[in-house]
Write a protein that holds these residues in place. Structure first.
Motif, PDB file in Angstrom:
ATOM      1  N   ARG A   1       2.113   5.232  -0.502  1.00 24.87           N
ATOM      2  CA  ARG A   1       1.703   6.497  -0.165  1.00 24.87           C
ATOM      3  C   ARG A   1       1.204   7.104  -1.516  1.00 24.87           C
ATOM      4  O   ARG A   1       1.676   6.725  -2.723  1.00 24.87           O
ATOM      5  CB  ARG A   1       2.745   7.587   0.513  1.00 24.87           C
TER       6      ARG A   1
ATOM      7  N   SER B   1       0.057  11.448   2.069  1.00 24.75           N
ATOM      8  CA  SER B   1       0.535  10.323   3.042  1.00 24.75           C
ATOM      9  C   SER B   1      -0.625   9.292   3.047  1.00 24.75           C
ATOM     10  O   SER B   1      -0.412   8.267   3.632  1.00 24.75           O
ATOM     11  CB  SER B   1       0.488  10.552   4.552  1.00 24.75           C
ATOM     12  N   SER B   2      -1.709   9.543   2.444  1.00 26.93           N
ATOM     13  CA  SER B   2      -2.789   8.467   2.388  1.00 26.93           C
ATOM     14  C   SER B   2      -2.140   7.312   1.567  1.00 26.93           C
ATOM     15  O   SER B   2      -1.623   7.276   0.509  1.00 26.93           O
ATOM     16  CB  SER B   2      -4.025   9.211   1.462  1.00 26.93           C
ATOM     17  N   ARG B   3      -2.758   6.165   2.030  1.00 26.56           N
ATOM     18  CA  ARG B   3      -2.384   5.056   1.352  1.00 26.56           C
ATOM     19  C   ARG B   3      -3.284   4.480   0.235  1.00 26.56           C
ATOM     20  O   ARG B   3      -4.574   4.724   0.254  1.00 26.56           O
ATOM     21  CB  ARG B   3      -2.357   3.764   2.422  1.00 26.56           C
TER      22      ARG B   3
ATOM     23  N   MET C   1       0.625  -1.306   0.091  1.00 25.98           N
ATOM     24  CA  MET C   1       0.015   0.025   0.007  1.00 25.98           C
ATOM     25  C   MET C   1       0.954   1.219  -0.126  1.00 25.98           C
ATOM     26  O   MET C   1       1.270   1.693   0.928  1.00 25.98           O
ATOM     27  CB  MET C   1      -0.944   0.163   1.110  1.00 25.98           C
TER      28      MET C   1
END
Length: 225
Positions: free
Chosen positions: A3, A39-41, A1
């Motif tokens: 970033r 920074s969201s996966r 996963m």
């Protein structure tokens, strides 16, 4: 996963993480229909959408593109060796690399280090020297007359830009092109002084281009004899 910012670079949507972060923070990137953070996966089945954005490339990219369109012959050919003095965020670098050039960049400010390191990770045909072009030995780059294209865009006055031309022009092959940015609109007297100095450095076919009348900047284009 990965970033989100990393995902956008590895999938070729942006040239660097810094460019991806700017676009994400400006709200130009959507994940499953919603804005997100750098920074969201990103999951396997997530839908990532990018709307048109001016943040894809650093400002220098559009300048180099405009110059390439103005000048009669292409700025570079695949395999050309280019020296870019004052690489900043890497706009000139990226444009030249995308057109097949091998590029050596020189940048004094460490503020651009992250941007430039990311470019070296994306392109194998570029190297960056974090050094002072006013003090370094030009022979570190190569021997005389080995560069196919010399680009100078440094935040300094016209005298400083002329000093850099004088220091590095001997690396340029005869018949090859120099482009130098002068941070001044210039008047006829100043332009004549610049032209005379560049001619004494061994260049002909000198032209000035004002890409943006609202900016205090002129681009000199010349060919080494």
């Amino acid at each position: 996963m990965p970033r989100l910012d990393v995902f956008l670079v590895t999938t070729g949507k942006f040239p660097s993480r810094q460019a991806a972060k700017r676009a994400i923070k400006a709200g130009h990137v959507f994940v499953n229909g919603s804005t997100a953070k750098p920074s969201s996966r990103v999951l396997l089945h997530d839908e990532v959408q990018i709307i048109d954005t001016p943040f894809e490339y650093p400002l220098g990219y559009s300048k180099m593109k405009a110059l390439d369109e103005i000048i009669d012959s292409p700025l570079v050919s695949p395999g050309d060796l280019v020296l870019d003095i004052g690489s900043s965020a890497g706009g000139f670098l990226i444009y030249l690399l995308e057109h097949g050039a091998n590029v050596v960049g020189i940048e004094y400010s460490t503020a651009f280090k992250d941007n430039l390191v990311e470019i070296t990770e994306k392109f194998s045909s570029v190297s960056i020297l974090f050094d002072d072009a006013f003090r370094m030995d030009p022979n570190i780059i190569c021997e005389s007359e080995c560069i196919d294209f010399l680009v100078i865009d440094v935040t300094t006055d016209p005298v400083g830009t002329l000093k850099l031309i004088q220091r590095f022009i001997r690396l340029l092959r005869p018949g090859s092109r120099l482009i130098a940015a002068f941070k001044s609109k210039g008047n006829n007297i100043l332009l004549q002084k610049i032209q005379d100095c560049v001619m004494r450095c061994g260049c002909d076919t000198i032209k000035f281009h004002n890409l943006d009348p609202s900016q205090q900047e002129l681009h000199l284009v010349a060919v080494r004899r």
